[in-house]
Design a protein around this motif. Structure first.
Motif, PDB file in Angstrom:
ATOM      1  N   GLN A 170     101.459  31.747 -34.872  1.00 51.18           N
ATOM      2  CA  GLN A 170     102.910  31.522 -34.826  1.00 51.18           C
ATOM      3  C   GLN A 170     103.475  31.258 -36.218  1.00 51.18           C
ATOM      4  OE1 GLN A 170     104.073  28.685 -31.731  1.00 51.18           O
ATOM      5  NE2 GLN A 170     102.528  29.546 -30.382  1.00 51.18           N
ATOM      6  N   LYS A 171     102.718  30.543 -37.036  1.00 55.40           N
ATOM      7  CA  LYS A 171     103.194  30.226 -38.398  1.00 55.40           C
ATOM      8  C   LYS A 171     103.292  31.484 -39.273  1.00 55.40           C
ATOM      9  CE  LYS A 171     103.579  27.904 -42.407  1.00 55.40           C
ATOM     10  NZ  LYS A 171     104.859  27.313 -42.823  1.00 55.40           N
ATOM     11  N   THR A 172     102.283  32.361 -39.132  1.00 52.46           N
ATOM     12  CA  THR A 172     102.184  33.498 -40.057  1.00 52.46           C
ATOM     13  C   THR A 172     102.748  34.793 -39.483  1.00 52.46           C
ATOM     14  OG1 THR A 172      99.965  33.999 -39.240  1.00 52.46           O
ATOM     15  CG2 THR A 172     100.120  32.532 -41.159  1.00 52.46           C
ATOM     16  N   ALA A 174     101.104  36.559 -37.507  1.00 53.96           N
ATOM     17  CA  ALA A 174      99.948  37.439 -37.266  1.00 53.96           C
ATOM     18  C   ALA A 174      99.664  37.533 -35.770  1.00 53.96           C
ATOM     19  CB  ALA A 174      98.721  36.875 -37.989  1.00 53.96           C
ATOM     20  N   ALA A 175      98.934  38.583 -35.393  1.00 53.40           N
ATOM     21  CA  ALA A 175      98.466  38.690 -34.010  1.00 53.40           C
ATOM     22  C   ALA A 175      97.255  37.778 -33.855  1.00 53.40           C
ATOM     23  CB  ALA A 175      98.079  40.131 -33.701  1.00 53.40           C
ATOM     24  N   VAL A 176      97.128  37.120 -32.707  1.00 51.46           N
ATOM     25  CA  VAL A 176      95.982  36.217 -32.530  1.00 51.46           C
ATOM     26  C   VAL A 176      94.662  36.962 -32.731  1.00 51.46           C
ATOM     27  CG1 VAL A 176      97.121  34.515 -31.030  1.00 51.46           C
ATOM     28  CG2 VAL A 176      95.993  36.461 -30.012  1.00 51.46           C
ATOM     29  N   GLY A 177      94.650  38.216 -32.347  1.00 51.87           N
ATOM     30  CA  GLY A 177      93.426  39.020 -32.479  1.00 51.87           C
ATOM     31  C   GLY A 177      93.042  39.305 -33.912  1.00 51.87           C
ATOM     32  N   ASP A 178      93.958  39.069 -34.843  1.00 54.47           N
ATOM     33  CA  ASP A 178      93.654  39.296 -36.261  1.00 54.47           C
ATOM     34  C   ASP A 178      93.076  38.057 -36.935  1.00 54.47           C
ATOM     35  OD1 ASP A 178      94.366  41.918 -36.339  1.00 54.47           O
ATOM     36  OD2 ASP A 178      96.441  41.544 -36.944  1.00 54.47           O
ATOM     37  N   ILE A 179      93.027  36.942 -36.203  1.00 52.57           N
ATOM     38  CA  ILE A 179      92.557  35.682 -36.806  1.00 52.57           C
ATOM     39  C   ILE A 179      91.074  35.459 -36.472  1.00 52.57           C
ATOM     40  CG2 ILE A 179      92.851  33.161 -36.828  1.00 52.57           C
ATOM     41  CD1 ILE A 179      95.846  33.663 -36.334  1.00 52.57           C
ATOM     42  N   ALA A 180      90.292  35.190 -37.505  1.00 55.65           N
ATOM     43  CA  ALA A 180      88.843  34.994 -37.327  1.00 55.65           C
ATOM     44  C   ALA A 180      88.396  33.787 -38.136  1.00 55.65           C
ATOM     45  CB  ALA A 180      88.079  36.247 -37.773  1.00 55.65           C
ATOM     46  N   LYS A 181      87.181  33.323 -37.824  1.00 54.09           N
ATOM     47  CA  LYS A 181      86.484  32.296 -38.614  1.00 54.09           C
ATOM     48  C   LYS A 181      87.258  30.978 -38.745  1.00 54.09           C
ATOM     49  CE  LYS A 181      83.740  35.587 -41.238  1.00 54.09           C
ATOM     50  NZ  LYS A 181      83.437  36.148 -42.552  1.00 54.09           N
ATOM     51  N   LEU A 182      87.957  30.623 -37.703  1.00 52.01           N
ATOM     52  CA  LEU A 182      88.583  29.306 -37.673  1.00 52.01           C
ATOM     53  C   LEU A 182      87.534  28.292 -37.185  1.00 52.01           C
ATOM     54  CD1 LEU A 182      92.097  28.606 -36.857  1.00 52.01           C
ATOM     55  CD2 LEU A 182      90.438  27.289 -35.554  1.00 52.01           C
ATOM     56  N   THR A 183      87.632  27.052 -37.621  1.00 56.32           N
ATOM     57  CA  THR A 183      86.634  26.057 -37.219  1.00 56.32           C
ATOM     58  C   THR A 183      87.294  24.771 -36.752  1.00 56.32           C
ATOM     59  OG1 THR A 183      85.147  26.857 -38.947  1.00 56.32           O
ATOM     60  CG2 THR A 183      84.614  24.731 -37.974  1.00 56.32           C
ATOM     61  N   ALA A 206      93.033  32.655 -44.794  1.00 56.69           N
ATOM     62  CA  ALA A 206      94.191  32.091 -44.083  1.00 56.69           C
ATOM     63  C   ALA A 206      94.883  31.009 -44.902  1.00 56.69           C
ATOM     64  CB  ALA A 206      93.747  31.533 -42.731  1.00 56.69           C
ATOM     65  N   ALA A 207      94.102  30.118 -45.541  1.00 54.35           N
ATOM     66  CA  ALA A 207      94.714  29.011 -46.298  1.00 54.35           C
ATOM     67  C   ALA A 207      95.536  29.564 -47.463  1.00 54.35           C
ATOM     68  CB  ALA A 207      93.633  28.065 -46.802  1.00 54.35           C
ATOM     69  N   GLU A 208      95.014  30.622 -48.115  1.00 56.88           N
ATOM     70  CA  GLU A 208      95.766  31.236 -49.226  1.00 56.88           C
ATOM     71  C   GLU A 208      97.008  31.948 -48.695  1.00 56.88           C
ATOM     72  OE1 GLU A 208      92.957  33.692 -51.350  1.00 56.88           O
ATOM     73  OE2 GLU A 208      91.698  31.932 -51.776  1.00 56.88           O
ATOM     74  N   THR A 209      96.886  32.554 -47.542  1.00 52.60           N
ATOM     75  CA  THR A 209      98.035  33.257 -46.953  1.00 52.60           C
ATOM     76  C   THR A 209      99.136  32.258 -46.603  1.00 52.60           C
ATOM     77  OG1 THR A 209      96.536  34.909 -46.046  1.00 52.60           O
ATOM     78  CG2 THR A 209      98.740  34.823 -45.075  1.00 52.60           C
ATOM     79  N   VAL A 210      98.736  31.139 -46.011  1.00 54.44           N
ATOM     80  CA  VAL A 210      99.726  30.115 -45.635  1.00 54.44           C
ATOM     81  C   VAL A 210     100.284  29.448 -46.889  1.00 54.44           C
ATOM     82  CG1 VAL A 210      99.990  27.861 -44.518  1.00 54.44           C
ATOM     83  CG2 VAL A 210      98.736  29.681 -43.348  1.00 54.44           C
ATOM     84  N   ASN A 211      99.375  29.079 -47.800  1.00 55.86           N
ATOM     85  CA  ASN A 211      99.743  28.491 -49.099  1.00 55.86           C
ATOM     86  C   ASN A 211     100.756  27.345 -48.954  1.00 55.86           C
ATOM     87  OD1 ASN A 211      99.683  28.205 -51.856  1.00 55.86           O
ATOM     88  ND2 ASN A 211     101.312  29.708 -52.221  1.00 55.86           N
TER      89      ASN A 211
END
Ligand SMILES: NC(=O)c1ccc[n+]([C@@H]2O[C@H](COP(=O)([O-])OP(=O)(O)OC[C@H]3O[C@@H](n4cnc5c(N)ncnc54)[C@H](O)[C@@H]3O)[C@@H](O)[C@H]2O)c1
Ligand SMILES: O=C(O)C[C@H](O)C(=O)O
Length: 329
Positions: A170-172, A174-183, A206-211
């Motif tokens: 929701q923040k970015t 992006a499609a949920v299916g494009d998000i990987a390697k979250l912990t 992701a962290a760099e994208t959100v910045n």
């Protein structure tokens, strides 16, 4: 070839998560569209009649994969021959209850359940604990099942994982299916740490994208960590369909594996990785293959993450010490 049905035991079967879970297990979402299942529903005696009602509805769905439903009011029979056990039933916190009271009440449930799993479950038993406090309940059950490999006991943080993916999408945009390697690290509680420093959005960090560290610290982390309480506040009851969905996801991933280039979050017995004391059941990034999980190794943990992981792990150690003092482990 006809497959032998997989025995799936569900505790708390007459509860709200149970109601959202059983129909999806029976329709093939837990193990796959070719895997027949037999359901073993475990409830307390007062709720057996309600479980019978749910079983009638399951019958009325005429699910081709559902090969039987049995209802029990004692753990010895409920876990006999179980291949998969979903431990959902737990004692909820009520007004005026201290944490020690909650741990003690749940010890009375998860100790005998661990013993029954030890005594009678199938050799390939896999256990997911959903009932809160999930990590410590899993620890109690695991400690009372000495003949079952410790790695077969897991606690659910997949709901937190899914919540974090949704918030990041929701923040970015992006499609949920494009998000990987979250912990999700640590405890399934408000101290949990959802970590996006290794996460990727369509292959980009992701962290760099959100910045936006302020969003991370002040919005993302508290929103994910306190989502359970926000749902209770809004619905007047704790999350049910999303919790059931996460339980399905957890077991499906454990049995069928993580996708290439991705991992998931599971509460698993620590081997000391990332300085989480060995033996605690803590959430980690894990990959799954051939029905086994493995903690992802070698991730760099920055200062921001280190303090938050340590805080949640400290809470897990305190819960472990509390149940030890109560003589539950
Ligand atoms: N880990 C997570 O992400 C997560 C998410 C949501 C909810 N939860 C937890 O899941 C648990 C269940 O939630 P719910 O909304 O279905 O609760 P609920 O109160 O609707 O249902 C719980 C059911 O468990 C049964 N039960 C109690 N003791 C039992 C025992 N010893 N053996 C078998 N059954 C027993 C009760 O009779 C009841 O039917 C709660 O502890 C809740 O906090 C965890
Ligand atoms: O039942 C709760 O306390 C909340 C639940 O664990 C959730 O995360 O939705």
């Amino acid at each position: 070839m006809t497959r032998t049905p997989v025995n799936v035991t569900v505790t708390g079967a007459a509860g709200q998560i149970g109601y959202a879970l059983l129909f999806r297990i029976a329709s093939g979402h837990l193990l796959g569209p070719d895997v027949p299942v037999k359901l073993r529903l475990l409830e307390i005696p007062q709720a057996v009649k309600a479980a019978e009602g749910t079983a009638m509805e399951l019958d009325d769905c005429a699910f081709p994969l559902l090969k039987g439903i049995d209802i029990f009011d004692n753990p010895a029979d409920g876990f006999a021959g179980a291949n998969i056990a979903l431990l959902v039933g737990a004692r909820p916190r009520t007004a005026g209850m201290e944490r020690g009271d909650l741990l003690s009440a749940n010890g009375g449930i998860f100790k005998p359940q661990g013993e029954a799993i030890n005594a009678g479950a199938a050799d390939d038993i896999k256990v997911l604990v959903v009932g809160n406090p999930a990590n410590t309940n899993a620890l109690i059950a695991q400690q009372h099942a000495p003949d079952v490999p410790a790695e077969r006991f897991t606690a659910m943080t997949r709901l937190d994982h899914n919540r974090a993916i949704s918030q990041l999408a929701q923040k970015t945009g992006a499609a949920v299916g494009d998000i990987a390697k979250l912990t999700i690290w640590g405890n399934h509680s408000a101290t949990q740490y959802p970590d996006i420093f290794h996460a990727e959005i369509a292959g980009k960090n992701a962290a760099e994208t959100v910045n936006d560290e302020a969003w991370l610290a002040d919005t993302f982390i508290p929103t994910v960590a306190k989502r359970g309480a926000a749902i209770i506040e809004a619905r007047g009851a704790s999350s049910a369909a999303s919790a059931a969905n996460a339980a399905i996801d957890h077991v499906h991933t454990w049995v069928n594996g993580t996708a290439a280039g991705d991992w998931t979050s599971m509460g698993v017995v620590s081997d000391g990785s990332y300085d989480v004391p060995a033996g605690l059941i803590s959430s980690f990034p894990v990959t799954c293959k051939d029905g086994k999980w493995e903690i992802v190794q070698g991730l760099a943990v920055n200062e921001f993450s280190r303090g938050r992981i340590d805080a949640s792990v400290r809470e897990l150690a305190e819960e472990r010490d509390a149940v030890r003092e109560l003589g539950l482990i």
